[in-house]
Design an enzyme around this catalytic site. Structure first.
Site, short mmCIF file in Angstrom:
data_model
loop_
_atom_site.label_atom_id
_atom_site.label_comp_id
_atom_site.label_asym_id
_atom_site.label_seq_id
_atom_site.Cartn_x
_atom_site.Cartn_y
_atom_site.Cartn_z
NE ARG A 194 -2.44 -1.56 3.50
CZ ARG A 194 -2.70 -1.17 4.78
NH1 ARG A 194 -3.39 -0.71 5.50
NH2 ARG A 194 -1.53 -1.34 5.78
CG ASN B 30 -3.68 -4.87 3.66
OD1 ASN B 30 -2.93 -4.38 2.44
ND2 ASN B 30 -3.04 -4.32 4.54
#
Length: 93
Positions: free
Chosen positions: A21, A40
């Site tokens: 990320r 996530n």
């Protein structure tokens, strides 16, 4: 043509716990003109939502599929839509 678009991509593979990320956010900022987030999911995937010019979103999608990402990408599924707005920058969620 560089219309404003919304890209939603779901990235499968070993993409959680490896900085995926963070690197996605860094790539979006490097491309420029993109807002959205990387998140996530409970099933192990990462969801990436990016809004901005089509060329920038396509560049981010290409990087998600074939770039030097952390971890291992087994596949990416994407949908394209019209922007909804509401994002000030590109965030990690």
């Amino acid at each position: 043509m560089n219309d404003e678009v919304r890209l939603t991509a779901w990235v499968r593979g070993r993409v959680q716990g490896v900085g995926f990320r963070w690197f996605t956010r860094a790539k979006a900022l490097e491309i420029g003109g993109l807002s959205g987030f990387a998140l996530n999911l409970d099933d192990g995937r990462v969801q990436v939502v990016a809004e901005g010019g089509r060329a920038g979103c396509e560049s981010l999608l290409h990087w998600l599929r074939e770039g030097d990402t952390p971890g291992r990408v087994d596949g990416v599924t994407e949908i394209w839509d019209t922007p909804r707005g509401g994002y000030e920058s590109f965030a990690i969620r």
